[in-house]
Design a protein around this motif. Structure first.
Motif, PDB file in Angstrom:
ATOM      1  N   LEU A 199       0.854  -1.189   0.000  1.00  0.00           N
ATOM      2  CA  LEU A 199       0.000   0.000   0.000  1.00  0.00           C
ATOM      3  C   LEU A 199       0.890   1.239   0.000  1.00  0.00           C
ATOM      4  CD1 LEU A 199      -2.684  -1.011   2.681  1.00  0.00           C
ATOM      5  CD2 LEU A 199      -3.004  -0.931   0.208  1.00  0.00           C
ATOM      6  N   ASN A 200       0.318   2.348  -0.368  1.00  0.00           N
ATOM      7  CA  ASN A 200       1.078   3.595  -0.422  1.00  0.00           C
ATOM      8  C   ASN A 200       1.040   4.330   0.906  1.00  0.00           C
ATOM      9  OD1 ASN A 200       1.753   3.177  -3.068  1.00  0.00           O
ATOM     10  ND2 ASN A 200       0.210   4.548  -3.909  1.00  0.00           N
ATOM     11  N   ASP A 201       2.160   4.985   1.219  1.00  0.00           N
ATOM     12  CA  ASP A 201       2.189   5.861   2.385  1.00  0.00           C
ATOM     13  C   ASP A 201       1.622   7.222   1.979  1.00  0.00           C
ATOM     14  OD1 ASP A 201       4.148   7.247   1.011  1.00  0.00           O
ATOM     15  OD2 ASP A 201       5.809   6.585   2.284  1.00  0.00           O
ATOM     16  N   PRO A 202       1.509   8.181   2.894  1.00  0.00           N
ATOM     17  CA  PRO A 202       0.919   9.476   2.538  1.00  0.00           C
ATOM     18  C   PRO A 202       1.637  10.194   1.400  1.00  0.00           C
ATOM     19  CG  PRO A 202       0.940   9.234   4.913  1.00  0.00           C
ATOM     20  CD  PRO A 202       1.717   8.072   4.363  1.00  0.00           C
ATOM     21  N   ALA A 203       2.926   9.899   1.210  1.00  0.00           N
ATOM     22  CA  ALA A 203       3.683  10.552   0.138  1.00  0.00           C
ATOM     23  C   ALA A 203       3.545   9.822  -1.189  1.00  0.00           C
ATOM     24  CB  ALA A 203       5.155  10.637   0.530  1.00  0.00           C
ATOM     25  N   GLY A 204       2.801   8.713  -1.202  1.00  0.00           N
ATOM     26  CA  GLY A 204       2.610   7.968  -2.440  1.00  0.00           C
ATOM     27  C   GLY A 204       3.638   6.888  -2.697  1.00  0.00           C
ATOM     28  N   HIS A 205       4.512   6.620  -1.722  1.00  0.00           N
ATOM     29  CA  HIS A 205       5.529   5.584  -1.882  1.00  0.00           C
ATOM     30  C   HIS A 205       4.956   4.226  -1.487  1.00  0.00           C
ATOM     31  CE1 HIS A 205       8.551   9.054  -1.080  1.00  0.00           C
ATOM     32  NE2 HIS A 205       8.286   8.941  -2.375  1.00  0.00           N
ATOM     33  N   ALA A 206       5.236   3.229  -2.308  1.00  0.00           N
ATOM     34  CA  ALA A 206       4.733   1.883  -2.042  1.00  0.00           C
ATOM     35  C   ALA A 206       5.500   1.246  -0.882  1.00  0.00           C
ATOM     36  CB  ALA A 206       4.867   1.017  -3.290  1.00  0.00           C
TER      37      ALA A 206
END
Length: 672
Positions: A216-223
């Protein structure tokens, strides 16, 4: 916080005849000497909201339920809300009752106040009240009574609802077994079938099972993948910004994280927020001071991770050990703190001391230097010799460390007598003493059972009574709790590579449970599992990693194509020497469908990027900069590089460790 409104012993819905199409009629009467004004309202999940005027203190309601039973509220408001507020200062209804509604003709007689009632004609309410009486007579056996009811009433909707309410206490496997015993007709109801799906997922996430991987992605969009935490203890914490019990539990999670993070505990927060509450999620992270990684697909309970783990209520959590197995679920408050204390008690007591004495007529001066490796970390220390004694102390993560003591005069060169003594031995938590002459090598070590084991094995090697590999295997089997047993196994599989995966797995199974708690031992098991999973003929393990620009790249992106997954590093000379061959193969076969995905086991981003530029590697490069702790390396059982895997369009591994002419030959074969 449950999405369902059903509560323990008040949320059960019995089964009724499906042939009645779930129709109901309610006739009610309030006993009073005077005529009463107002309206009666019917409210409940699975029924259409309805109302009627009181006439001669009676009311009449009818309708059809979505399911064969429902928990409903019948409320009385004797005046419009504005008038009630003006009269009483409250918008509360005049009276309200809660009961179980079933198909048929239900009669309700109220005695003022409205809450006092007699209900007939509703079989679910009758059954429920009888069950409550049975439980009241044996409160210590609630679960036993409920299980018995479910088993003996397989077609009852009440059995389904009790199971749904108590499955958290029964556990997933018992709950699933009880569910499978329900009647086939009952399971046709969509709500009942939904519970079966939940339990199916819950069984896969029971204690002792492998934790399902997810990305899943973190708030910054990193998987972020759960598998990236392999080799560590990780608490997978399902929560949401709107969940009050979750927010109240966050300080406890913060406490255990702060206490044990440096000793190997990670927390991965998975939010059940929706896309419409993204900002509320971010605000809650900031407001509650949550410093660990947070991820979400913002799909609530329909999210990927929530479905995989059968999460239907929060807070919920899963404690995963370094090998990727679930070892506990739904730990909160004191239970969470105690489990963490017990889990890391071993780590907390890993303090060691070395007291050394140099025996001789002359006074020794200078320093003793200590060097050792502890769970992959190179450690250095020194101690000034005082009155022919020296002392070291510290903390260790491993079960024992191989200490290297040197006596040096660093004012001199190597050829001028700098090194005056050397001793290598295993030290363990607690106090170990060393007695030697100034040359150290004749030292006698006391207080280290692992060193005693090492001396025993060395003696066995010298005797040559058995082949060395056989002798070491026998030692492991007869000394399952010795750290040396693990060291011998690790050396045989990784450094010497002269035992198979099956042999390594068999010997690993002999190790004691206490030994398997160590991070290094668990990481070794993960490597074994990876070596078994990533072989020719099997599906290539899926993974997601970030490329040089911070964008996620999935192996599944290459589905339908040939892809050459190449493990390498900037510091690996054989890897760098092989890169020209890989580049040549890429140029020759890229137009025929060859793709290359390189996974770097670097730990330094700058060195990685410099090597990519220097070697002119044109294809996709990914890395999480964790060296051999890289989760993809673990999944593929990588303990030496260069290593590579050729994967066909169906995702099946068709070649391994192809280099030079072998690589050219295999590519020519599959890409004609």
């Amino acid at each position: 916080m449950k999405r369902a409104f059903i509560a323990v012993l008040t949320g059960w819905l019995p089964f009724f005849s499906f042939g009645q199409a779930n129709q109901f009629v309610i006739d009610g009467r309030i006993e009073s000497d005077s005529l009463l004004p107002g309206k009666i309202y019917l409210i409940g999940k699975g029924v259409t909201r309805d109302s009627c005027e009181l006439k001669d203190n009676t009311y009449h309601l009818s309708g059809t339920m979505q399911h064969p039973g429902a928990m409903v509220f019948v409320t009385w408001c004797d005046a419009p809300m504005e008038e009630r507020i003006k009269r009483t200062g409250s918008a509360a209804e005049t009276g309200s009752i809660q009961f179980f509604l079933g198909p048929g003709h239900i009669h309700i007689v109220h005695k003022k106040p409205f809450e006092t009632k007699e209900i007939t004609g509703s079989q679910p309410e009758t059954d429920f009240q009888e069950l409550r009486k049975e439980i009241a007579g044996d409160k210590k056996n609630i679960d036993g009574i409920i299980k018995k009811y479910i088993v003996t009433h397989p077609d009852s909707w009440l059995s389904f609802a009790m199971l749904k309410d108590r499955m958290k206490f029964f556990g997933p496997e018992t709950s699933d077994s009880l569910y499978r015993g329900l009647g086939d007709q009952l399971k046709k109801d969509n709500e009942v079938a939904g519970l079966g799906e939940q339990l199916s997922h819950a069984v896969t996430t029971a204690v002792g099972k492998d934790a399902p991987d997810f990305t899943l992605n973190d708030p910054a969009g990193h998987a972020v993948s759960l598998s990236s935490y392999r080799g560590k203890y990780v608490l997978v914490d399902f929560w949401a910004s709107w969940c009050k019990p979750c927010r109240e539990e966050n300080p406890t999670v913060k406490g255990v994280y702060g206490k044990y993070h440096e000793r190997g505990l990670e927390v991965l927060g998975v939010s059940m927020d929706l896309s419409t509450s993204r900002q509320a999620w971010l605000d809650a992270i900031r407001s509650d001071g949550l410093s660990w990684v947070q991820v979400s697909d913002l799909k609530g309970f329909d999210g990927t991770a929530a479905v995989s783990y059968g999460v239907h209520a929060i807070p919920a959590n899963f404690l995963v050990d370094p090998s990727g197995k679930i070892i506990a679920t739904n730990l909160r408050g004191y239970e969470l703190e105690k489990r963490m204390d017990d889990l890391f008690k071993q780590a907390l007591s890993q303090h060691f001391e070395i007291d050394g004495k140099i025996v001789g007529d002359t006074v020794s001066a200078g320093k003793i230097y200590l060097a050792y490796d502890d769970n992959g970390k190179e450690m250095r220390d020194s101690s000034v010799i005082v009155d022919n004694t020296y002392h070291f102390e510290g903390d260790m993560a491993d079960g024992a460390i191989q200490a290297n003591l040197t006596r040096e005069d660093r004012s001199k060169g190597n050829r001028d007598g700098r090194f005056m003594g050397f001793l290598q031995f295993y030290t363990v938590p607690g106090k170990v003493t060393v007695s030697s002459t100034g040359k150290l090598s004749d030292g006698k070590v006391s207080g280290s059972p692992v060193q005693q084991d090492a001396d025993f094995v060395a003696k066995q090697r010298r005797s040559r009574q058995k082949p060395e590999k056989e002798m070491e295997a026998d030692f492991i089997k007869t000394h399952p709790g010795s750290w040396l047993s693990f060291i011998l196994l690790e050396q045989r599989r990784i450094r010497m590579a002269d035992i198979s995966v099956d042999e390594a797995d068999t010997l690993y199974a002999k190790l004691s449970p206490e030994l398997k708690k160590y991070k290094r031992v668990a990481a070794f098991k993960a490597l074994i599992d990876g070596s078994r999973a990533a072989v020719v003929g099997k599906a290539a393990p899926a993974f997601t990693q970030m490329d040089m620009n911070g964008k996620p790249v999935k192996l599944s992106d290459y589905k339908g194509k040939y892809v050459f997954v190449d493990f390498w590093a900037s510091w690996c000379h054989p890897c760098r020497a092989e890169n020209p061959n890989v580049t040549a193969a890429y140029h020759k076969y890229k137009d025929k469908g060859l793709n290359i995905l390189s996974v770097s086991l670097d730990g330094d981003r700058t060195h990685w990027l410099e090597a990519v530029a220097q070697d002119k590697l044109e294809w996709t490069q990914v890395s999480n900069l964790k060296a051999f702790d890289d989760e993809v390396a673990v999944k593929y059982g990588i303990h030496a590089i260069p290593s590579n895997f050729l994967i066909d369009p169906n995702g099946i591994i068709v070649g391994m460790n192809l280099r030079g002419e072998q690589l050219e030959e295999k590519l020519g074969e599959v890409l004609k």
